[in-house]
Enzyme design. Sequence first.
Site, PDB file in Angstrom:
ATOM      1  N   SER A 205       2.992   0.108  -9.633  1.00 41.46           N
ATOM      2  CA  SER A 205       2.468   0.828  -8.472  1.00 41.46           C
ATOM      3  C   SER A 205       2.126  -0.075  -7.299  1.00 41.46           C
ATOM      4  O   SER A 205       2.014   0.397  -6.169  1.00 41.46           O
ATOM      5  CB  SER A 205       1.221   1.632  -8.874  1.00 41.46           C
ATOM      6  OG  SER A 205       0.218   0.783  -9.410  1.00 41.46           O
TER       7      SER A 205
ATOM      8  N   ASP B   9      -7.851   1.679  -2.943  1.00 43.97           N
ATOM      9  CA  ASP B   9      -8.386   2.602  -3.941  1.00 43.97           C
ATOM     10  C   ASP B   9      -8.915   1.810  -5.137  1.00 43.97           C
ATOM     11  O   ASP B   9      -9.183   0.615  -5.012  1.00 43.97           O
ATOM     12  CB  ASP B   9      -7.343   3.657  -4.343  1.00 43.97           C
ATOM     13  CG  ASP B   9      -6.113   3.054  -5.024  1.00 43.97           C
ATOM     14  OD1 ASP B   9      -6.144   1.862  -5.389  1.00 43.97           O
ATOM     15  OD2 ASP B   9      -5.114   3.785  -5.198  1.00 43.97           O
TER      16      ASP B   9
ATOM     17  N   HIS C  86      -5.617  -0.719  -6.005  1.00 44.02           N
ATOM     18  CA  HIS C  86      -4.605  -1.300  -5.122  1.00 44.02           C
ATOM     19  C   HIS C  86      -5.179  -1.842  -3.815  1.00 44.02           C
ATOM     20  O   HIS C  86      -6.165  -1.320  -3.299  1.00 44.02           O
ATOM     21  CB  HIS C  86      -3.557  -0.234  -4.788  1.00 44.02           C
ATOM     22  CG  HIS C  86      -2.973   0.420  -5.992  1.00 44.02           C
ATOM     23  ND1 HIS C  86      -3.442   1.622  -6.488  1.00 44.02           N
ATOM     24  CD2 HIS C  86      -1.973   0.035  -6.820  1.00 44.02           C
ATOM     25  CE1 HIS C  86      -2.747   1.959  -7.565  1.00 44.02           C
ATOM     26  NE2 HIS C  86      -1.853   1.002  -7.794  1.00 44.02           N
TER      27      HIS C  86
END
Length: 364
Positions: A37, A329, A332
Amino acid sequence: MKSLLICLVLLELVWLGNGQSRDHQPLAPAFFVFGDSLVDSGNNNYIPTLARANYFPYGIDFGFPTGRFCNGRTVVDYGATYLGLPLVPPYLSPLSIGQNALRGVNYASAAAGILDETGRHYGARTTFNGQISQFEITIELRLRRFFQNPADLRKYLAKSIIGINIGSNDYINNYLMPERYSTSQTYSGEDYADLLIKTLSAQISRLYNLGARKMVLAGSGPLGCIPSQLSMVTGNNTSGCVTKINNMVSMFNSRLKDLANTLNTTLPGSFFVYQNVFDLFHDMVVNPSRYGLVVSNEACCGNGRYGGALTCLPLQQPCLDRNQYVFWDAFHPTETANKIIAHNTFSKSANYSYPISVYELAKL
């Protein structure tokens, strides 16, 4: 469906219109991205999974949600720009078909890891092994027809940059989740790092056999410093991070650097660059003002302690001063942090890449 098509058209305009210099040839013919991600540019939008970022406020500084787990660009988006290339489209997007694939493809999938089992609790995700298989499909079905002979295709692949950012989920979405995975009961920290490197080495050999030659191995960041991990402990050390977790990641990173050295001598014609993301990002957390940042232990968009107990929710209002935050977040970095990381690992003056910068790698 209509709104999705509009977004795809907008994305195509962004990918084809940004990042590539009009005055200079790119440093490399293409940039192929593998990972999780941290570098997923939207592949998980197309598969049934909980690991998605296709909703506001993700993409708030990109213009709209793209599937990137960030408020804006990821580190490989900036990396592509440093290489003189457009932003790399996700493999599962229609935008990666045709001539667009000649400039590179992004195979990264949120929740993916080196081990196939990693991240399975999120549902579907393309494992690193699966991403390599997609790369093989790209070569055979999307790229080969653009080259007159196999030698030209081999030369193109040998000159292309292969970016690999994988391994973080093997800790936070596997080893550090004993209630879901048995790896922490089966392996010591050192044995687990050995397992990851042994598996990764075989996977890299697959890429090499497919024609990849210039490969960039990004080390894992200091996972003990991310808001999601901070939210789960009551006592942190003076650096504001969970030392035990960072020590585990360091075991993996030291072996990854050694692997780069080994592969540079054992795979003929190849060149591997190791990116020391751990030390760079740790310094950003401990000394944020050095990088023009202010908040380094709390998510810009999150919930609970440090904004890490529950990650950014749909339509949640994020912080307004996003360029002052290290973390977007619970897991990340912000776009600003990604830009700093890319400058220090991809640019000509990069000082966190070993033994040379990605810029120098592309010039070889």
